[in-house]
Design an enzyme around this catalytic site. Structure first.
Site, PDB file in Angstrom:
ATOM      1  N   ASP A 212      10.936   2.497   8.535  1.00 30.42           N
ATOM      2  CA  ASP A 212      10.561   1.108   8.250  1.00 30.42           C
ATOM      3  C   ASP A 212      11.326   0.215   9.207  1.00 30.42           C
ATOM      4  O   ASP A 212      12.073   0.704  10.074  1.00 30.42           O
ATOM      5  CB  ASP A 212      10.833   0.756   6.774  1.00 30.42           C
ATOM      6  CG  ASP A 212       9.784  -0.222   6.253  1.00 30.42           C
ATOM      7  OD1 ASP A 212       9.644  -1.311   6.841  1.00 30.42           O
ATOM      8  OD2 ASP A 212       9.090   0.108   5.278  1.00 30.42           O
ATOM      9  N   HIS A 286       5.802  -2.438  10.303  1.00 29.57           N
ATOM     10  CA  HIS A 286       7.044  -1.892   9.728  1.00 29.57           C
ATOM     11  C   HIS A 286       7.715  -0.978  10.745  1.00 29.57           C
ATOM     12  O   HIS A 286       8.189   0.113  10.406  1.00 29.57           O
ATOM     13  CB  HIS A 286       6.757  -1.158   8.415  1.00 29.57           C
ATOM     14  CG  HIS A 286       6.431  -2.102   7.291  1.00 29.57           C
ATOM     15  ND1 HIS A 286       7.373  -2.936   6.724  1.00 29.57           N
ATOM     16  CD2 HIS A 286       5.273  -2.388   6.644  1.00 29.57           C
ATOM     17  CE1 HIS A 286       6.806  -3.682   5.771  1.00 29.57           C
ATOM     18  NE2 HIS A 286       5.536  -3.371   5.714  1.00 29.57           N
ATOM     19  N   GLU A 350       0.592  -4.082   5.722  1.00 29.59           N
ATOM     20  CA  GLU A 350       1.299  -5.316   6.064  1.00 29.59           C
ATOM     21  C   GLU A 350       1.540  -5.483   7.567  1.00 29.59           C
ATOM     22  O   GLU A 350       2.587  -5.965   7.982  1.00 29.59           O
ATOM     23  CB  GLU A 350       2.634  -5.383   5.304  1.00 29.59           C
ATOM     24  CG  GLU A 350       2.439  -5.406   3.803  1.00 29.59           C
ATOM     25  CD  GLU A 350       3.738  -5.445   3.025  1.00 29.59           C
ATOM     26  OE1 GLU A 350       3.796  -6.182   2.042  1.00 29.59           O
ATOM     27  OE2 GLU A 350       4.694  -4.733   3.380  1.00 29.59           O
TER      28      GLU A 350
HETATM   29  C1  ACM Z   1       3.435  -1.786   0.309  1.00 24.72           C
HETATM   30  O1  ACM Z   1       4.008  -2.087  -0.736  1.00 24.72           O
HETATM   31  N1  ACM Z   1       3.602  -2.513   1.395  1.00 24.72           N
HETATM   32  C2  ACM Z   1       2.596  -0.624   0.383  1.00 24.72           C
END
Ligand code: ACM
Length: 714
Positions: A212, A286, A350
Site C-alpha cells: 500500500d 495505493h 481508489e
Molecule cells: C477499500 O477499502 N479501499 C477496498
C-alpha cells in the site's frame, strides 16, 4: 475502505462435553438441551444420543497410515493439551480396526455429501469416530471435536463427551478475513497464529494485503528496493519526528517486511490449516511505497521522496509504460512462485485519476490505445494483468472498482462499496465475494466504551455482523452460484498492535464464520450468544485477545453522575462526517490517549450536563497529527479563528452558536505532544441540565486539537 466519509458511503446451553462434575443432573435435562452443541460455526446436523465417551489419560487417538490424517490428529491433540491440559497419544493402526475406547480419525469417501470440507463425528460410549472424505474435512472434524471438549465450565482434565452424531459441511466456499499488514506490520509469528485462529473458526481464505502507500511488505528478489526502501516510514506526528534513532541521527523508522523464506513457511503452515492465502499487490493506485523505491514507475516528475505516513487516498498511480507492466509482471512472477492458490488480488481500488488526466505521456498512450478515458485505461491496465495471470493458470480478483471501465474477462469481484458490485458482477457472469463496508470492515469500533481500542468511529457490533446475509436478495437463481462467499477486512491504519488486531477481529470473525458456514435456516443469534461464553473460554485458553463488548451493558452517558469525568467516547461529536477513534501519537513508548473525534469538524457535545451544582470545568486536551489524505474534502473543514496565538477551547451553553460561557487558552498545552490537563475555569451558575458544546479555535489543521475528557467541578 480506507477513506470514505461516514456519510457514504439459562436455559443453560449445555455443552456436549462437560467435566464429570458439571454434568446435567438428569438425562432429561441433557436431552432437552441436546439438539445443540457449543460449536461455532453451528453444524448442519446434530443428533443427540445416549451416553458419554470418557476421555481419560490413557485414551488414544487412532489414525490410518496417512500423513494427512496425522496432521489433523496432531492438531486436535495439541489443542486439547493447550486448553485442557490433557495429553493424548496418537497411534497408527495397520488394519481397519481401531483399539477399544479410542478416538478414531478416518477417511471415508461416503462420510458426508460432496464438499471436501465436510466431516462427520459419531460419539458413543465406546468410541469417537471422526470421518471425512478429504484432509480438509478431517481437519474441521478435529476442530469441532475439540470444541465439544472445551467449555467455559471445564477446568478438570477429565473430559466426558456426550454421545452425539454430527454431520457437517459449509454453505460457502470462500469464508475469509483480510489482514492489512501494510499500514501496520505484524510479525510472522503473529500471522501464523492468526491463521490458526482462522482455522478454528473454519475460515479458509486469508486475503493478505501486502502493499500500500504506507509500506511494501513482500520481498521481491528482482527489486530489492521495494523492501529496502518501501517497507520503512517515519510515523506521522511531532512525537515520531523527535524520536531520533542514534544509529542514523534521523527519526526512527517504522516498518518491516516478510522475506520469501518466511512467506514459504507461512504458506506451508496455512496449507496445513486449510487456509489459502490470497496475496494482494495493489495497483494502479495505493502505490506510493513502490514509487518511492522505483520512481521511474510513477507518473509525475516529482514522485514522493519518502514512504508516506498519511492515511487516505493518495493521487500517486503507476504509469502505463511497457517498463511498468514488465515490472508488475516480474513482481507477479515471484508472487505466483510463493503463493500456490488460484487467486491473486490486484486491488484496483481508489485509483483517483488526477495524475493520469494531467500527464501528457499517459494521455498520449491512452490515445494510442484508442481508449476513451481514464476509466477505460484502468480497465486496460487490469485487463492486461488479468491476461498475464490467466496465462499462468491463475485468476485475478480485485475490489469492485475493477467493474468500471470494463471488467476483465475472467476477473472475480470483491464487493466492498456495498453489495451492488456483487450483483453487477454476478449478473455479468463473474464470481464475487461479499465484503461490504461498513458491516464487514473490522476497523470500525465494536463498542463505545472508553477502553475500546482505536478504530473508525462507527460502531459495528457483533450482532450487525451476524445479521449480514451474503446472498444479495435480488440475485437471480441462476446467478447464485457466482456468489463465492464473504470476507471481513481488518484494515490497520488505526490498529497499531497485534493485540488490537485480535481484539478487533474476534469474536466478529466468529460471526463471519457462522454466516459463511451455517445454512441460513440454522442461523440463530440467541443461540450464537449462548455459545459465545464457551468460545471466549477457548480464546482465553489460546491466549487470543478478543472483545467481550457483546456482554457489556450499553452505557448511557446521561446516566453518569454529574461530576464524573467524561472521556471523549462518552461525548457526542457535533457532526458525523468522518469520526475516528484516534490514538495519540505521543508518548512514543507507553500508554497513549484515544480521542473520539470528527476530523472534519472537531467539536463535541456534553449532553444534558447537570449544571445546578457545577461552578467550574476541567478539561484535558491532546494534539494529533492531521495525517489524512482526503483530497478536496480538506477544504470543507472550517476552523474557528483563534484570539491568541496558541488558540483556545471555547465552551458554549445549549448549542454551538452564541457567546462562549468559558474560554480555555491552549498555551499551556502547545509544547506537549501528549495529553495536557488545562487549569480549571469557572462557569456561570446555571440551573438544570444543559448541553455543553466544546470547540477549538485554531489556524492550521496540523496538529489537530482533540478533547480527551471533560469534568464538571462542584
Ligand atoms: C477499500 O477499502 N479501499 C477496498
Amino acid at each position: 475502505m480506507r477513506w470514505v466519509l461516514a456519510c457514504i458511503g439459562a436455559t443453560v446451553f449445555l455443552s456436549a462435553c462437560l467435566p464429570a462434575s458439571a454434568r446435567p443432573k438428569s438425562e432429561h435435562a441433557a436431552r432437552r438441551a441436546s439438539a445443540a452443541v457449543d460449536v461455532i460455526p453451528a453444524p448442519a446436523m446434530v443428533e443427540s444420543r445416549d451416553g458419554v465417551f470418557a476421555i481419560r489419560a490413557g485414551t488414544r487417538i487412532s489414525i490410518p497410515r496417512d500423513p494427512r490424517a496425522a496432521g489433523s490428529a496432531r492438531y486436535f491433540a495439541e489443542l486439547l493439551q493447550q486448553t485442557r491440559g490433557t495429553r493424548l497419544e496418537i497411534v497408527e493402526r495397520s488394519g481397519a480396526t481401531a483399539p477399544e475406547h479410542s478416538i478414531v480419525f478416518r477417511f471415508d469417501p461416503q462420510a458426508v455429501g460432496s464438499s471436501p470440507e465436510g466431516y462427520a463425528i459419531e460419539v458413543s460410549s465406546r468410541q469417537i469416530v471422526v470421518s471425512a472424505a478429504d484432509a480438509r474435512g478431517l481437519l474441521y472434524g478435529a476442530v469441532t471435536l475439540w470444541q465439544l471438549c472445551t467449555s467455559e465450565a471445564a477446568h478438570s482434565d477429565l473430559i466426558d463427551v456426550r454421545a452425539v452424531k454430527i454431520s457437517d459441511s459449509p454453505r460457502f466456499g470462500w469464508r475469509g478475513l483480510m489482514l492489512d499488514s501494510a499500514r501496520h506490520y505484524q510479525s510472522p509469528e503473529f500471522i501464523m497464529r492468526f491463521i490458526d485462529w482462522m482455522a478454528l473458526h473454519k475460515l479458509n481464505v486469508l486475503h493478505w494485503h501486502l502493499t500500500d502507500d504506507q509500506g511494501w511488505r513482500l520481498e521481491i528478489k528482482k527489486y530489492p528496493r521495494l523492501t529496502e526502501v518501501g517497507a520503512w516510514r517515519v510515523p506521522a506526528g511531532a512525537a515520531a519526528a523527535a524520536d531520533i534513532d542514534p544509529g542514523t541521527g534521523r527519526p526512527r523508522l517504522y516498518g518491516g517486511f516478510y522475506s520469501q523464506d518466511t512467506v514459504r513457511g507461512i504458506v506451508a503452515h496455512a496449507a496445513e490449516r486449510n487456509v489459502t492465502i490470497v496475496p494482494e499487490i495493489d495497483m494502479p493506485g495505493h502505490a506510493s511505497a513502490a514509487l518511492v523505491a522505483y520512481p521511474e514507475l510513477g507518473v509525475t516528475e516529482h514522485p514522493p521522496a519518502a514512504v508516506p505516513a498519511d492515511w487516505g487516498v493518495y493521487s500517486n498511480l503507476y504509469n502505463v509504460e511497457e517498463g511498468t507492466f514488465n515490472f508488475l509482471q516480474d513482481v507477479l512472477d515471484e508472487v505466483m512462485a510463493l503463493f500456490p492458490g488460484k487467486y491473486l488480488h490486484v486491488g484496483g481500488d481508489e485509483a483517483v485519476k488526477d495524475q493520469w488526466k494531467t500527464s501528457p505521456g499517459v494521455q498520449a498512450r491512452m490515445r494510442q490505445l484508442g481508449l476513451a478515458d481514464e476509466q477505460a485505461l484502468q480497465g486496460y491496465f487490469i485487463g492486461r494483468i488479468e491476461k498475464y495471470l490467466e496465462a499462468h493458470g491463475r485468476r485475478l480478483i480485485g475490489w469492485d472498482e475493477i467493474l468500471e471501465g470494463g471488467i476483465a474477462q475472467d476477473a472475480t469481484v470483491m464487493s466492498w462499496r456495498g453489495i451492488d458490485g456483487a450483483v453487477t458482477a454476478a449478473g455479468a457472469g463473474h464470481d464475487a465475494v461479499l465484503s461490504p463496508w461498513p458491516t464487514l470492515y473490522f476497523d470500525n469500533r465494536q463498542g463505545t466504551g472508553p477502553t475500546e481500542p482505536p478504530g473508525r468511529g462507527r460502531v459495528v457490533a457483533l450482532q450487525e455482523v451476524y445479521g449480514f446475509e451474503p446472498m444479495p436478495a435480488g440475485i437471480a437463481a441462476n446467478q447464485r452460484q457466482h456468489i463465492l462467499g464473504l470476507q471481513a477486512n481488518v484494515w490497520t491504519e488505526h490498529i497499531r498492535t497485534e493485540e488490537r488486531v485480535g481484539y478487533m477481529t474476534f469474536p466478529r470473525a466468529a460471526a463471519v464464520a457462522e454466516v459463511g458456514w451455517t445454512a441460513p435456516e440454522r442461523r440463530d443469534w440467541d443461540s450464537f450468544v449462548r455459545r459465545l461464553p464457551h468460545e471466549f473460554a477457548r480464546y482465553r485458553g489460546l491466549g487470543l485477545s478478543y472483545s467481550a463488548d457483546v456482554f457489556q451493558p450499553a452505557a448511557d452517558p446521561r446516566q453518569l453522575g454529574a461530576f464524573e469525568r467524561r472521556p471523549s467516547q462518552e461525548l457526542k461529536t457535533c457532526t458525523d462526517k468522518l469520526v475516528l477513534s484516534l490514538e495519540d501519537d505521543a508518548p512514543i513508548g507507553g500508554k497513549r490517549a484515544i480521542f473520539l473525534i470528527d476530523i472534519m469538524n472537531p467539536c463535541w457535545i456534553f449532553q444534558s450536563a447537570d449544571l445546578s451544582q457545577a461552578s467550574a470545568l476541567q478539561v484535558a486536551v491532546g494534539q494529533v497529527p492531521f495525517n489524512f489524505q482526503i483530497g478536496k474534502d480538506r477544504e470543507a473543514i472550517k476552523l474557528a479563528a483563534p484570539h491568541t496565538p496558541a488558540g483556545e477551547l471555547e465552551v458554549r451553553l445549549d448549542n454551538c452558536e452564541g457567546q462562549p460561557i468559558a474560554v480555555l487558552p491552549l498555551a499551556p498545552a502547545v509544547a506537549n505532544a501528549a495529553v495536557t490537563t488545562l487549569p480549571a475555569v469557572r462557569i456561570p451558575r446555571t440551573r438544570g441540565r444543559h448541553d455543553l458544546c466544546f470547540r477549538f479555535t485554531q489556524r492550521t489543521l496540523d496538529p489537530l486539537w482533540a478533547l480527551d475528557w471533560v469534568q464538571l467541578v462542584e
